[in-house]
Write a protein that holds these residues in place. Structure first.
Motif, PDB file in Angstrom:
ATOM      1  N   ALA A 284      -9.771   1.021  -2.834  1.00 33.55           N
ATOM      2  CA  ALA A 284      -8.416   0.608  -3.219  1.00 33.55           C
ATOM      3  C   ALA A 284      -8.241   0.780  -4.723  1.00 33.55           C
ATOM      4  O   ALA A 284      -9.115   0.422  -5.507  1.00 33.55           O
ATOM      5  CB  ALA A 284      -8.175  -0.842  -2.833  1.00 33.55           C
TER       6      ALA A 284
ATOM      7  N   GLU B 211      -7.070  -6.261   4.342  1.00 33.16           N
ATOM      8  CA  GLU B 211      -8.389  -5.682   4.606  1.00 33.16           C
ATOM      9  C   GLU B 211      -8.630  -5.558   6.111  1.00 33.16           C
ATOM     10  O   GLU B 211      -9.140  -4.537   6.595  1.00 33.16           O
ATOM     11  CB  GLU B 211      -9.473  -6.551   3.974  1.00 33.16           C
TER      12      GLU B 211
ATOM     13  N   TYR C 234      -2.741   0.300  -4.261  1.00 36.28           N
ATOM     14  CA  TYR C 234      -2.455  -1.086  -3.904  1.00 36.28           C
ATOM     15  C   TYR C 234      -1.723  -1.739  -5.076  1.00 36.28           C
ATOM     16  O   TYR C 234      -2.313  -2.034  -6.115  1.00 36.28           O
ATOM     17  CB  TYR C 234      -3.770  -1.796  -3.616  1.00 36.28           C
TER      18      TYR C 234
ATOM     19  N   TRP D 287       0.843  -1.192   0.000  1.00 40.43           N
ATOM     20  CA  TRP D 287       0.000   0.000   0.000  1.00 40.43           C
ATOM     21  C   TRP D 287       0.881   1.245   0.000  1.00 40.43           C
ATOM     22  O   TRP D 287       1.784   1.382   0.813  1.00 40.43           O
ATOM     23  CB  TRP D 287      -0.892  -0.010   1.223  1.00 40.43           C
TER      24      TRP D 287
ATOM     25  N   LEU E 276     -12.150  -4.678  -1.208  1.00 42.75           N
ATOM     26  CA  LEU E 276     -11.184  -3.588  -1.093  1.00 42.75           C
ATOM     27  C   LEU E 276     -11.355  -2.571  -2.214  1.00 42.75           C
ATOM     28  O   LEU E 276     -11.282  -1.360  -1.982  1.00 42.75           O
ATOM     29  CB  LEU E 276      -9.753  -4.153  -1.089  1.00 42.75           C
TER      30      LEU E 276
ATOM     31  N   PRO F 160      -4.214   4.454  -0.363  1.00 43.01           N
ATOM     32  CA  PRO F 160      -5.160   3.832  -1.298  1.00 43.01           C
ATOM     33  C   PRO F 160      -4.555   3.084  -2.486  1.00 43.01           C
ATOM     34  O   PRO F 160      -5.233   2.263  -3.093  1.00 43.01           O
ATOM     35  CB  PRO F 160      -5.986   5.010  -1.804  1.00 43.01           C
TER      36      PRO F 160
ATOM     37  N   VAL G 163      -6.397   0.428   3.414  1.00 37.28           N
ATOM     38  CA  VAL G 163      -7.042   1.191   2.344  1.00 37.28           C
ATOM     39  C   VAL G 163      -7.471   2.581   2.810  1.00 37.28           C
ATOM     40  O   VAL G 163      -7.590   3.510   2.003  1.00 37.28           O
ATOM     41  CB  VAL G 163      -8.255   0.399   1.791  1.00 37.28           C
TER      42      VAL G 163
END
Length: 375
Positions: free
Chosen positions: A299, A225, A236, A163, A294, A234, A230
């Motif tokens: 995400a 999660e 990923y 992330w 997600l 944001p 997230v």
């Protein structure tokens, strides 16, 4: 046969069997002495899949011995912090732990080979090498020098790349970026400008939230999660090239393990195999739903660019050359693993890759969606 004679002979036979069972009972009792062990995990209970590997092993052992061999599992922090689990085993605080061996590369980089290394093997390849390529034996030759016995204890499959608080498009975007990343991957990332941080799972979210770090890798959709990344980072990214798979492991105190009855040693080997299979299957089942949730939560999926992947590949080869030139134990195990890597990817691209690629095209076309009813 005369019915009365048949019943008489059957009764005598049954009594004979019962008598034999009665005579055997003390021997069985002696082979299953009452033993209580403690296992400290590197993971919190909230991460039920990865923490659950230790609970699975304890359950299988307890059931197989009618409770005579009882292993109590403690979450990270209940006895020692998560990153000190192996130290608790060698220090005789506990008899065993459930951890990722690459957490201890500060002791010796060879520890990483019991977990995963950058651009290494996927889960199937790693299990094949461990169980049939003498990987476990080679690792235990090293771990014996650390007063440990090693057994695989779960696998996450290929992990996500982590992330990020901002988009990462080029190698230049990595320069100065503070990232939570474990094992040898940190050394590789350092060569491309990243400032690696080793932070236990439970401390990653607040570090991201407060801006202490700019990015973090953990595992994959299901566990990520749960940790809520997230909300604060944001972007990923994928794939986690440093973890084409991650083998969790059980470390046993060498003296405690050797003092066990042979059947208990065998049972631990069998139970660890079962826990290994269970974890990978559970992740494969839960990750598909988690990645969809997600994305719905915001995400933004991003692949690492080919430029970044190639730069990291080049950096990993430099790291391996440096370690191999200084560490004979690492080189011996690494050479064995990499020889098998060439073979398994040769094979996997023939049938496996071709089948998967076709099925993935069908998925994108929507052809795999369940059809209800019919004409």
């Amino acid at each position: 046969m005369d019915r009365r004679k048949f019943l008489q002979s059957s009764t005598v036979g049954a009594l004979g069997v019962a008598g034999t069972a009665g005579l055997a009972a003390p021997a069985i009792a002696q082979s299953q002495p009452k033993i209580q062990w403690r296992c400290t995990s590197s993971f919190p209970k909230s991460l039920d899949t990865i923490y659950g590997g230790a609970e699975d092993l304890a359950k299988y052992v307890r059931e197989a011995t009618d409770g005579n061999f009882d292993i109590q599992v403690f979450a990270a922090g209940e006895i020692v912090p998560g990153l000190q689990a192996a130290d608790a085993v060698t220090g005789n605080t506990v008899q065993m732990c459930h951890t990722a061996s690459y957490y201890y590369v500060g002791k010796d980089p060879t520890y990483a080979l019991g977990a995963t290394v950058p651009f290494g093997l996927n889960a199937r390849g790693l299990n094949a090498w461990l169980y049939y390529g003498e990987g476990i034996d080679k690792l235990n030759e090293f771990f014996a020098t650390q007063d440990l016995v090693y057994m695989p204890g779960g696998n996450t499959g290929t992990q996500m790349g982590g992330w990020f608080r901002k988009e990462i498009n080029t190698v230049a975007d990595l320069n100065g970026l503070k990232m939570r990343i474990a094992g040898l991957a940190g050394q590789v990332m350092e060569k491309v400008g990243v400032v690696p941080q080793q932070i236990a799972g439970g401390d990653i979210y607040p570090s991201l939230e407060k801006g202490v770090i700019d990015a973090a890798e953990w595992i994959g959709p299901y566990d990520d999660e749960k940790l809520g990344f997230v909300k604060v980072a944001p972007y990923y990214y994928y794939p986690g090239w440093w973890e084409g798979s991650l083998a969790l492991c059980f470390f046993f105190n060498q003296s405690e393990f050797e003092n066990l009855p042979e059947n208990y040693k065998s049972l631990l080997r069998t139970a660890s195999r079962a826990a290994n299979v269970e974890m990978l299957a559970e992740y494969d089942y839960k990750n598909p739903q988690a990645i969809q949730r997600l994305v719905q939560s915001g995400a933004q999926l991003r692949p690492f660019s080919q430029e970044i992947l190639q730069a990291c590949w080049n950096a990993s080869q430099e790291v391996y050359a440096e370690i191999n030139g200084q560490n004979a134990a690492f080189k011996s195990i690494y050479d064995s693993m990499m020889a098998f890597r060439a073979e398994t990817y040769l094979w996997q691209q023939i049938a496996e890759y071709s089948f998967d690629t076709f099925m993935m095209i069908k998925q994108r076309e929507g052809a795999l969606a369940m059809q209800s009813g019919g004409q």
